[in-house]
Scaffold this active site. Structure first.
Site, PDB file in Angstrom:
ATOM      1  N   TRP A  46       0.808  -1.221   0.000  1.00  0.00           N
ATOM      2  CA  TRP A  46       0.000   0.000   0.000  1.00  0.00           C
ATOM      3  C   TRP A  46       0.841   1.271   0.000  1.00  0.00           C
ATOM      4  O   TRP A  46       0.325   2.357  -0.232  1.00  0.00           O
ATOM      5  CB  TRP A  46      -0.896   0.031   1.251  1.00  0.00           C
ATOM      6  CG  TRP A  46      -0.120  -0.297   2.502  1.00  0.00           C
ATOM      7  CD1 TRP A  46      -0.035  -1.534   3.095  1.00  0.00           C
ATOM      8  CD2 TRP A  46       0.723   0.566   3.269  1.00  0.00           C
ATOM      9  NE1 TRP A  46       0.811  -1.478   4.174  1.00  0.00           N
ATOM     10  CE2 TRP A  46       1.289  -0.197   4.311  1.00  0.00           C
ATOM     11  CE3 TRP A  46       1.061   1.929   3.181  1.00  0.00           C
ATOM     12  CZ2 TRP A  46       2.178   0.346   5.246  1.00  0.00           C
ATOM     13  CZ3 TRP A  46       1.936   2.469   4.106  1.00  0.00           C
ATOM     14  CH2 TRP A  46       2.484   1.671   5.122  1.00  0.00           C
ATOM     15  N   ASN A  47       2.143   1.172   0.290  1.00  0.00           N
ATOM     16  CA  ASN A  47       2.877   2.403   0.603  1.00  0.00           C
ATOM     17  C   ASN A  47       3.158   3.276  -0.617  1.00  0.00           C
ATOM     18  O   ASN A  47       3.213   4.491  -0.508  1.00  0.00           O
ATOM     19  CB  ASN A  47       4.161   2.083   1.375  1.00  0.00           C
ATOM     20  CG  ASN A  47       5.103   1.196   0.617  1.00  0.00           C
ATOM     21  OD1 ASN A  47       4.693   0.399  -0.223  1.00  0.00           O
ATOM     22  ND2 ASN A  47       6.377   1.323   0.899  1.00  0.00           N
ATOM     23  N   CYS A  81       9.878   1.494   1.338  1.00  0.00           N
ATOM     24  CA  CYS A  81      10.711   0.294   1.510  1.00  0.00           C
ATOM     25  C   CYS A  81      12.170   0.718   1.611  1.00  0.00           C
ATOM     26  O   CYS A  81      12.955   0.083   2.301  1.00  0.00           O
ATOM     27  CB  CYS A  81      10.500  -0.673   0.366  1.00  0.00           C
ATOM     28  SG  CYS A  81      10.663   0.080  -1.249  1.00  0.00           S
ATOM     29  N   LYS A  98      -3.822  -7.998  -7.121  1.00  0.00           N
ATOM     30  CA  LYS A  98      -4.409  -7.928  -5.777  1.00  0.00           C
ATOM     31  C   LYS A  98      -3.745  -6.767  -5.067  1.00  0.00           C
ATOM     32  O   LYS A  98      -2.651  -6.890  -4.518  1.00  0.00           O
ATOM     33  CB  LYS A  98      -4.135  -9.248  -5.044  1.00  0.00           C
ATOM     34  CG  LYS A  98      -5.242  -9.697  -4.098  1.00  0.00           C
ATOM     35  CD  LYS A  98      -5.526  -8.748  -2.956  1.00  0.00           C
ATOM     36  CE  LYS A  98      -4.551  -8.935  -1.827  1.00  0.00           C
ATOM     37  NZ  LYS A  98      -4.669  -7.884  -0.814  1.00  0.00           N
ATOM     38  N   PRO A  99      -4.390  -5.568  -5.110  1.00  0.00           N
ATOM     39  CA  PRO A  99      -3.802  -4.445  -4.385  1.00  0.00           C
ATOM     40  C   PRO A  99      -3.886  -4.724  -2.895  1.00  0.00           C
ATOM     41  O   PRO A  99      -4.669  -5.564  -2.453  1.00  0.00           O
ATOM     42  CB  PRO A  99      -4.702  -3.266  -4.763  1.00  0.00           C
ATOM     43  CG  PRO A  99      -6.000  -3.863  -5.186  1.00  0.00           C
ATOM     44  CD  PRO A  99      -5.706  -5.247  -5.697  1.00  0.00           C
ATOM     45  N   GLU A 159       9.627  -8.777  -3.520  1.00  0.00           N
ATOM     46  CA  GLU A 159      10.263  -7.490  -3.200  1.00  0.00           C
ATOM     47  C   GLU A 159       9.817  -7.141  -1.790  1.00  0.00           C
ATOM     48  O   GLU A 159       8.650  -6.808  -1.575  1.00  0.00           O
ATOM     49  CB  GLU A 159       9.845  -6.419  -4.197  1.00  0.00           C
ATOM     50  CG  GLU A 159      10.232  -6.829  -5.612  1.00  0.00           C
ATOM     51  CD  GLU A 159      10.564  -5.650  -6.503  1.00  0.00           C
ATOM     52  OE1 GLU A 159      11.310  -5.859  -7.461  1.00  0.00           O
ATOM     53  OE2 GLU A 159      10.079  -4.535  -6.240  1.00  0.00           O
ATOM     54  N   GLY A 207       5.811  -6.713  -0.530  1.00  0.00           N
ATOM     55  CA  GLY A 207       5.254  -6.615   0.808  1.00  0.00           C
ATOM     56  C   GLY A 207       6.295  -6.968   1.848  1.00  0.00           C
ATOM     57  O   GLY A 207       7.505  -6.834   1.610  1.00  0.00           O
TER      58      GLY A 207
HETATM   59  P1  NAD Z   1       2.116  -7.198   3.710  1.00  0.00           P
HETATM   60  O1  NAD Z   1       3.098  -8.311   3.595  1.00  0.00           O
HETATM   61  O2  NAD Z   1       1.332  -7.087   4.961  1.00  0.00           O
HETATM   62  O3  NAD Z   1       1.038  -7.287   2.533  1.00  0.00           O
HETATM   63  C1  NAD Z   1       1.419  -7.275   1.167  1.00  0.00           C
HETATM   64  C2  NAD Z   1       0.319  -7.907   0.323  1.00  0.00           C
HETATM   65  O4  NAD Z   1       0.243  -9.307   0.615  1.00  0.00           O
HETATM   66  C3  NAD Z   1      -1.073  -7.348   0.597  1.00  0.00           C
HETATM   67  O5  NAD Z   1      -1.744  -7.182  -0.631  1.00  0.00           O
HETATM   68  C4  NAD Z   1      -1.729  -8.439   1.432  1.00  0.00           C
HETATM   69  O6  NAD Z   1      -3.132  -8.464   1.348  1.00  0.00           O
HETATM   70  C5  NAD Z   1      -1.118  -9.682   0.821  1.00  0.00           C
HETATM   71  N1  NAD Z   1      -1.109 -10.888   1.663  1.00  0.00           N
HETATM   72  C6  NAD Z   1      -1.077 -10.975   3.017  1.00  0.00           C
HETATM   73  N2  NAD Z   1      -1.053 -12.282   3.404  1.00  0.00           N
HETATM   74  C7  NAD Z   1      -1.061 -13.021   2.268  1.00  0.00           C
HETATM   75  C8  NAD Z   1      -1.030 -14.427   1.998  1.00  0.00           C
HETATM   76  N3  NAD Z   1      -0.985 -15.328   2.976  1.00  0.00           N
HETATM   77  N4  NAD Z   1      -1.031 -14.844   0.707  1.00  0.00           N
HETATM   78  C9  NAD Z   1      -1.067 -13.946  -0.307  1.00  0.00           C
HETATM   79  N5  NAD Z   1      -1.108 -12.607  -0.116  1.00  0.00           N
HETATM   80  C10 NAD Z   1      -1.107 -12.145   1.161  1.00  0.00           C
HETATM   81  O7  NAD Z   1       2.928  -5.863   3.411  1.00  0.00           O
HETATM   82  P2  NAD Z   1       2.407  -4.348   3.414  1.00  0.00           P
HETATM   83  O8  NAD Z   1       2.146  -3.905   4.804  1.00  0.00           O
HETATM   84  O9  NAD Z   1       1.337  -4.177   2.402  1.00  0.00           O
HETATM   85  O10 NAD Z   1       3.682  -3.578   2.837  1.00  0.00           O
HETATM   86  C11 NAD Z   1       4.725  -3.111   3.650  1.00  0.00           C
HETATM   87  C12 NAD Z   1       5.970  -3.940   3.426  1.00  0.00           C
HETATM   88  O11 NAD Z   1       6.280  -3.971   2.034  1.00  0.00           O
HETATM   89  C13 NAD Z   1       7.189  -3.350   4.103  1.00  0.00           C
HETATM   90  O12 NAD Z   1       7.948  -4.382   4.663  1.00  0.00           O
HETATM   91  C14 NAD Z   1       7.941  -2.703   2.929  1.00  0.00           C
HETATM   92  O13 NAD Z   1       9.322  -2.554   3.165  1.00  0.00           O
HETATM   93  C15 NAD Z   1       7.643  -3.645   1.825  1.00  0.00           C
HETATM   94  N6  NAD Z   1       7.827  -3.034   0.514  1.00  0.00           N
HETATM   95  C16 NAD Z   1       8.867  -3.430  -0.262  1.00  0.00           C
HETATM   96  C17 NAD Z   1       9.091  -2.844  -1.506  1.00  0.00           C
HETATM   97  C18 NAD Z   1      10.238  -3.252  -2.380  1.00  0.00           C
HETATM   98  O14 NAD Z   1      10.286  -2.821  -3.511  1.00  0.00           O
HETATM   99  N7  NAD Z   1      11.178  -4.056  -1.920  1.00  0.00           N
HETATM  100  C19 NAD Z   1       8.225  -1.832  -1.948  1.00  0.00           C
HETATM  101  C20 NAD Z   1       7.162  -1.449  -1.123  1.00  0.00           C
HETATM  102  C21 NAD Z   1       6.972  -2.059   0.109  1.00  0.00           C
END
Ligand code: NAD
Length: 455
Positions: free
Chosen positions: A130-131, A261, A154-155, A227, A205
Site C-alpha cells: 500500500w505504501n 521500503c 491484488k492491491p 520485493e 510486501g
Molecule cells: P504485507 O506483507 O502485509 O502485505 C502485502 C500484500 O500481501 C497485501 O496485498 C496483502 O493483502 C497480501 N497478503 C497478506 N497475506 C497473504 C497471503 N498469505 N497470501 C497472499 N497474499 C497475502 O505488506 P504491506 O504492509 O502491504 O507492505 C509493507 C511492506 O512492504 C514493508 O515491509 C515494505 O518494506 C515492503 N515493501 C517493499 C518494496 C520493495 O520494492 N522491496 C516496496 C514497497 C513495500
C-alpha cells in the site's frame, strides 16, 4: 466486506465486497482464456494501450491523488509526486520494450543459427503493497502487460480504491477486462489467488508474508519474485557538508512518513562530526510540518496502518530501556487516526530493536562510528539488504565502502531514490528477483532458445 478507513481520522470511507474464492477462480480462468489473444496482438498495440493509460493518469492526477491520500494518508503533495513520478517509469518502459523484446540472433555459422526470443509467462499474480501503490504496482503490471501477460492484480487492502482506479483506467485505455483484473480483499484473497495455477507470482510486501508465499509457491516451480522490506543504512563520513547531509537524510528517513521500503532506517556518523550532524538533523526534523494529509503544507501524515503504532511504541520503549537518548518525538499524537510524532534517537546501538527491525514509520536512530571499517560492519549487520548510502566528499572513499556493503542499490550522497533505468532488487530478507531497468522487462518473459538448421 472490506471497510476502507481514512487513517487520518479513523472514519470509514467505503465498504467493498471482497472477492470470494470462486470469484477469484473465475477471474483466473477468464484471464487464462484471454491471454493468448492479448499476446498475439502486435507489441505496438499493447504499447499504445499503456500510452493511453499514461494520458489518463495525466488527465486525472488531482482526483487520483485525492483518493490515494484519503485511503493511505499520504500527504497530498507526495500523492501527486507519486503520480507524476510514475510517468517517467512508464516512459522508460514505452521507450525500451521494443528493443529489449526483439528476438536476438546469437550465432550464425555453417547453416546453423541460434536465436533467443521472449515469450510471455502467461497469467501472472501481482500481489502488492500500500505504501506506493502506483509505483510498486506499475513496476509489475506495466511491463507484464507490455510483454503479453494477463495480470491478476491484488492491491493491498489498504490501497484498494487506488487499485480499482488503476483497473478502470487500464480498461478505458484498451486493456481487455479479462487481461487485467483487480481482486479486492485482504491476505485471504491473495492466498486464494495463489491457489490458482498462475505462471508467475510477483509480490511486494513484508518479509513475513513473502516467506509464507515462498513456502506455498516454491514447490510449484513457477517464476517467483519477492520485493520485501529493508532496514536501510546510511553512513556519514567526516569530510561532508554536515547541513546538506543532514537535510538529505532527514528527508530520506521521514518522506512518506517513513513508510518507504527504501526509507533510511539507520544512520551511522563519523565521531568527528557526530554532534554537529545530530544537531543539524534534529533541526531539519523540527522543520517538518505534521498536518492533515489533505493540507498542502503537510510533510508528515498519519501512519497508514494502526498496528504499526504498536511497533513504534515498542521500539521507543526498548531503545529508552537500553540507554538511547530521545532527542525529539517518541509519542503518538492525541485524537483519532494513526498519528506518531517524528522521532529521533541518538546514542543507539545494535542491541536495540530500533536498529534491527524494520520500523516503517517516522523514527530513526543515529549511531556514532570511529572509522569506515566499523561503519561497513554495522551496515552489513542485518538480515536485509535493499539499499545503503554513503555521504562523503571523496567519491573513491565512498565507492570503496559501498563495494563492501550487501545491498541491491547503493547511493553516494543521495538516498531513498529509485530509477526506472536501474534494476530494483534486494539481498537476503529484502527479497529475490527484480523490477525496473531492461531486466525488469525481460523478467516477465521466458527466454526461448531456437536452434535453426538449414536443411
Ligand atoms: P504485507 O506483507 O502485509 O502485505 C502485502 C500484500 O500481501 C497485501 O496485498 C496483502 O493483502 C497480501 N497478503 C497478506 N497475506 C497473504 C497471503 N498469505 N497470501 C497472499 N497474499 C497475502 O505488506 P504491506 O504492509 O502491504 O507492505 C509493507 C511492506 O512492504 C514493508 O515491509 C515494505 O518494506 C515492503 N515493501 C517493499 C518494496 C520493495 O520494492 N522491496 C516496496 C514497497 C513495500
Amino acid at each position: 466486506m472490506l471497510t476502507v478507513t481514512n487513517p487520518a481520522n479513523g472514519r470509514a470511507i467505503a465498504e467493498l465486497a471482497e472477492h470470494a474464492p470462486d470469484a477469484v477462480a473465475s477471474a483466473y480462468h477468464a484471464a487464462r482464456a484471454a491471454q493468448p489473444a492479448w499476446a498475439a496482438q502486435p507489441l505496438a498495440a499493447r504499447l499504445e494501450a499503456i500510452r493511453r493509460f499514461r494520458a489518463e493518469l495525466v488527465r486525472d492526477t488531482e482526483r487520483l491523488a485525492a483518493i490515494l491520500t484519503s485511503e493511505v494518508g499520504k500527504p497530498i503533495r507526495q500523492s501527486r509526486n507519486e503520480l507524476t513520478g510514475l510517468l517517467s517509469r512508464i516512459d522508460f518502459f514505452l521507450a525500451e520494450s521494443e528493443r529489449t523484446l526483439a528476438p536476438r540472433q546469437v550465432f550464425d555459422e555453417g547453416g546453423m543459427r541460434e536465436v533467443i526470443s521472449h515469450e510471455p509467462l502467461g497469467v501472472v499474480a501481482n500481489i502488492s503493497a500500500w505504501n506506493y501503490p502506483y509505483f510498486v504496482g506499475a513496476n509489475v503490471f506495466v511491463p507484464a502487460l507490455i510483454t503479453g501477460n494477463a495480470v491478476l492484480y491484488k492491491p493491498s487492502e489498504y490501497a484498494t480504491l487506488t487499485g480499482l482506479e488503476i483497473g478502470q483506467l487500464l480498461h478505458i485505455s484498451g486493456v481487455p477486462q479479462d487481461v487485467f483484473k483487480v481482486l479486492v480483499g485482504s491476505g485471504s484473497v491473495g492466498a486464494a489467488l495463489l491457489a490458482q495455477s498462475v505462471d508467475g507470482v510477483f509480490f511486494t510486501g513484508s518479509y513475513a508474508t513473502g516467506a509464507k508465499i515462498a513456502q506455498t509457491v516454491g514447490p510449484r516451480m513457477v517464476k517467483l519474485q519477492l520485493e520485501l522490506g529493508g532496514k536501510d543504512p546510511a553512513y556519514v563520513c567526516d569530510d561532508v557538508d554536515v547541513a546538506a547531509a543532514a537535510a538529505s537524510l532527514a528527508d530520506g528517513a521521514m518522506y512518506n512518513t517513513g513508510q518507504s521500503c527504501c526509507s533510511v532506517e539507520r544512520i551511522y556518523v563519523h565521531t568527528k562530526i557526530y554532534d554537529a550532524f545530530v544537531e543539524a538533523f534534529v533541526k531539519e526534523v523540527r522543520g517538518f510540518t505534521v498536518s492533515e494529509p489533505t493540507d498542502e503544507a503537510a510533510y508528515i501524515g498519519p501512519l497508514t496502518r494502526a498496528p504499526q503504532l504498536d511497533v513504534l511504541d515498542r521500539q521507543v520503549a526498548d531503545a529508552q530501556a537500553r540507554g538511547a537518548k530521545l532527542l525529539i518525538g517518541g509519542h503518538r499524537l492525541p485524537g483519532p487516526g494513526n498519528w506518531f510524532e517524528p522521532t529521533v534517537f541518538c546514542d543507539v546501538d545494535h542491541t536495540m530493536e530500533l536498529m534491527r527491525e524494520e520500523s516503517f514509520g517516522p523514527i530513526i536512530g543515529i549511531q556514532h562510528v570511529a572509522e569506515d571499517a566499523e561503519a561497513v560492519q554495522l551496515m552489513n549487520d542485518t538480515e536485509y539488504g535493499l539499499t545503503a548510502g554513503v555521504y562523503a566528499k571523496d567519491e573513491a572513499r565512498a565507492r570503496r565502502i559501498l563495494a563492501q556493503v550487501h545491498a541491491g542499490s547503493v547511493y553516494w550522497n543521495c538516498c531513498d531514490r529509485v530509477s526506472p533505468r536501474l534494476p530494483w532488487s534486494g539481498v537476503g530478507h529484502s527479497g529475490v528477483g527484480l523490477t525496473l531497468s531492461t531486466y525488469g522487462i525481460e523478467t516477465f518473459t521466458r527466454p526461448k532458445a531456437w536452434h535453426l538448421k538449414q536443411a
